[in-house]
Design a protein around this motif. Structure first.
Motif, PDB file in Angstrom:
ATOM      1  N   TRP A 165     -21.646  42.162  36.710  1.00  0.00           N
ATOM      2  CA  TRP A 165     -20.184  42.858  37.157  1.00  0.00           C
ATOM      3  C   TRP A 165     -19.970  42.002  37.866  1.00  0.00           C
ATOM      4  CZ3 TRP A 165     -18.016  45.699  34.261  1.00  0.00           C
ATOM      5  CH2 TRP A 165     -17.090  47.300  35.114  1.00  0.00           C
ATOM      6  N   ASP A 166     -19.849  41.758  39.663  1.00  0.00           N
ATOM      7  CA  ASP A 166     -18.981  41.561  40.354  1.00  0.00           C
ATOM      8  C   ASP A 166     -17.723  40.379  39.685  1.00  0.00           C
ATOM      9  OD1 ASP A 166     -19.292  43.514  41.695  1.00  0.00           O
ATOM     10  OD2 ASP A 166     -20.849  41.552  43.658  1.00  0.00           O
ATOM     11  N   ARG A 167     -18.813  39.184  38.971  1.00  0.00           N
ATOM     12  CA  ARG A 167     -18.031  38.453  38.773  1.00  0.00           C
ATOM     13  C   ARG A 167     -17.549  37.795  37.186  1.00  0.00           C
ATOM     14  NH1 ARG A 167     -23.126  35.061  40.881  1.00  0.00           N
ATOM     15  NH2 ARG A 167     -22.959  35.259  42.854  1.00  0.00           N
TER      16      ARG A 167
ATOM     17  N   GLN B  78     -32.457  44.326  38.179  1.00  0.00           N
ATOM     18  CA  GLN B  78     -30.657  45.121  38.779  1.00  0.00           C
ATOM     19  C   GLN B  78     -29.897  44.012  39.433  1.00  0.00           C
ATOM     20  OE1 GLN B  78     -29.509  47.847  38.121  1.00  0.00           O
ATOM     21  NE2 GLN B  78     -28.881  48.534  39.162  1.00  0.00           N
ATOM     22  N   GLU B  79     -30.247  43.110  40.708  1.00  0.00           N
ATOM     23  CA  GLU B  79     -29.495  42.430  41.527  1.00  0.00           C
ATOM     24  C   GLU B  79     -28.366  41.539  39.710  1.00  0.00           C
ATOM     25  OE1 GLU B  79     -29.370  38.451  44.462  1.00  0.00           O
ATOM     26  OE2 GLU B  79     -31.525  40.237  44.551  1.00  0.00           O
TER      27      GLU B  79
ATOM     28  N   ARG C 220     -31.322  31.851  33.461  1.00  0.00           N
ATOM     29  CA  ARG C 220     -30.953  31.000  34.586  1.00  0.00           C
ATOM     30  C   ARG C 220     -30.995  31.309  35.857  1.00  0.00           C
ATOM     31  NH1 ARG C 220     -26.141  28.262  33.974  1.00  0.00           N
ATOM     32  NH2 ARG C 220     -26.527  27.683  31.855  1.00  0.00           N
ATOM     33  N   SER C 221     -29.281  32.489  35.867  1.00  0.00           N
ATOM     34  CA  SER C 221     -29.899  33.538  37.310  1.00  0.00           C
ATOM     35  C   SER C 221     -31.258  34.445  37.468  1.00  0.00           C
ATOM     36  CB  SER C 221     -28.619  34.522  37.039  1.00  0.00           C
ATOM     37  OG  SER C 221     -27.656  33.985  36.383  1.00  0.00           O
ATOM     38  N   ALA C 222     -31.244  34.634  36.556  1.00  0.00           N
ATOM     39  CA  ALA C 222     -32.492  35.575  36.899  1.00  0.00           C
ATOM     40  C   ALA C 222     -33.832  33.968  37.605  1.00  0.00           C
ATOM     41  CB  ALA C 222     -33.891  35.777  35.581  1.00  0.00           C
ATOM     42  N   ARG C 223     -33.991  33.010  37.179  1.00  0.00           N
ATOM     43  CA  ARG C 223     -34.777  31.911  37.479  1.00  0.00           C
ATOM     44  C   ARG C 223     -34.277  31.577  38.372  1.00  0.00           C
ATOM     45  NH1 ARG C 223     -33.574  25.802  35.609  1.00  0.00           N
ATOM     46  NH2 ARG C 223     -31.633  26.948  37.522  1.00  0.00           N
ATOM     47  N   ASN C 224     -32.957  31.988  39.389  1.00  0.00           N
ATOM     48  CA  ASN C 224     -32.282  31.286  40.688  1.00  0.00           C
ATOM     49  C   ASN C 224     -33.158  32.179  41.275  1.00  0.00           C
ATOM     50  OD1 ASN C 224     -31.327  28.867  39.437  1.00  0.00           O
ATOM     51  ND2 ASN C 224     -30.147  29.484  39.156  1.00  0.00           N
TER      52      ASN C 224
ATOM     53  N   ASN D 153     -30.720  42.656  26.960  1.00  0.00           N
ATOM     54  CA  ASN D 153     -30.561  41.485  27.905  1.00  0.00           C
ATOM     55  C   ASN D 153     -31.939  42.191  28.872  1.00  0.00           C
ATOM     56  OD1 ASN D 153     -30.657  38.441  26.656  1.00  0.00           O
ATOM     57  ND2 ASN D 153     -28.133  39.984  27.204  1.00  0.00           N
ATOM     58  N   TRP D 154     -31.389  43.719  29.448  1.00  0.00           N
ATOM     59  CA  TRP D 154     -32.438  44.213  30.218  1.00  0.00           C
ATOM     60  C   TRP D 154     -33.465  44.211  30.510  1.00  0.00           C
ATOM     61  CZ3 TRP D 154     -36.262  47.044  32.375  1.00  0.00           C
ATOM     62  CH2 TRP D 154     -35.364  47.568  33.625  1.00  0.00           C
ATOM     63  N   VAL D 155     -34.560  44.577  28.700  1.00  0.00           N
ATOM     64  CA  VAL D 155     -35.700  44.060  28.930  1.00  0.00           C
ATOM     65  C   VAL D 155     -36.173  42.696  28.946  1.00  0.00           C
ATOM     66  CG1 VAL D 155     -38.189  45.120  27.040  1.00  0.00           C
ATOM     67  CG2 VAL D 155     -36.235  46.285  27.552  1.00  0.00           C
ATOM     68  N   LYS D 156     -35.415  42.031  28.279  1.00  0.00           N
ATOM     69  CA  LYS D 156     -36.400  40.781  27.881  1.00  0.00           C
ATOM     70  C   LYS D 156     -35.810  40.101  29.269  1.00  0.00           C
ATOM     71  CE  LYS D 156     -33.533  40.514  23.576  1.00  0.00           C
ATOM     72  NZ  LYS D 156     -32.785  39.073  23.058  1.00  0.00           N
ATOM     73  N   LEU D 157     -35.514  40.039  30.377  1.00  0.00           N
ATOM     74  CA  LEU D 157     -34.985  39.370  32.167  1.00  0.00           C
ATOM     75  C   LEU D 157     -36.055  40.363  32.610  1.00  0.00           C
ATOM     76  CD1 LEU D 157     -31.236  39.732  32.489  1.00  0.00           C
ATOM     77  CD2 LEU D 157     -32.396  38.187  32.184  1.00  0.00           C
ATOM     78  N   TYR D 158     -36.268  41.246  32.348  1.00  0.00           N
ATOM     79  CA  TYR D 158     -37.701  42.172  32.980  1.00  0.00           C
ATOM     80  C   TYR D 158     -38.803  41.562  32.873  1.00  0.00           C
ATOM     81  CZ  TYR D 158     -40.979  45.386  34.791  1.00  0.00           C
ATOM     82  OH  TYR D 158     -41.625  46.141  35.320  1.00  0.00           O
TER      83      TYR D 158
END
Length: 158
Positions: free
Chosen positions: A47-49, A40-41, A65-69, A17-22
């Motif tokens: 990782w934390d959750r 990265q965030e 959804r995290s990316a959008r937020n 998912n890294w490239v897709k999210l980027y």
């Protein structure tokens, strides 16, 4: 989930998912560095959750959804910054000087005038002349003497 399973799942999600999210974030922001930071965030938060997350449907949906937020939050914080900068540039200079500032300035000017009056006559004259010629800051003693048009021989420098 055990630690090994968490690491494997995280690695798989990162690689898939890294490239897709980027690309997704970059399209929204049109800024490579910001997009990289946000992705990265996203993964740092994941990782934390990871051990506490209970995702029923799709990790990918959670990531997007995290990316959008995060993008919305970043844009909002930038907008607040721009509004504050605009305020400082346009509204702040138009603010009036407070009455207590004027009073303090007047009292200080009176104290300076009184101190000058208490100086010996010639010293007060020199001081007034030097101050009227744009002040003494950064001037050498010889320069001050020349400004006051006094003889060097009469006032020697030590």
């Amino acid at each position: 989930m055990n630690v090994t399973h968490v690491r494997q799942l995280f690695t798989q999600l990162y690689e898939e998912n890294w490239v897709k999210l980027y690309v997704h974030v970059f399209r929204m922001l049109n800024d490579r560095d910001e997009a990289r930071d946000i992705v990265q965030e996203i993964f740092a938060n994941l990782w934390d959750r990871m051990e506490r997350l209970e995702i029923e449907h799709s990790y990918q949906a959670y990531l997007f959804r995290s990316a959008r937020n995060l993008v919305i939050n970043r844009i909002a914080s930038q907008d607040v910054g721009r509004k504050y900068e605009h305020y400082l540039e346009h509204a702040a200079p138009a603010l009036e000087i407070m009455p207590d500032e004027l009073l303090r300035e007047k009292e200080l000017a009176e104290q300076i005038d009184q101190a000058i009056e208490n100086l010996p006559r010639k010293m007060a004259l020199i001081f007034k002349k030097v101050v009227s010629n744009n002040g003494v800051i950064g001037r050498s003693p010889r320069n001050l003497i020349s400004l006051s048009r006094l003889s060097k021989s009469r006032y020697t420098m030590r």
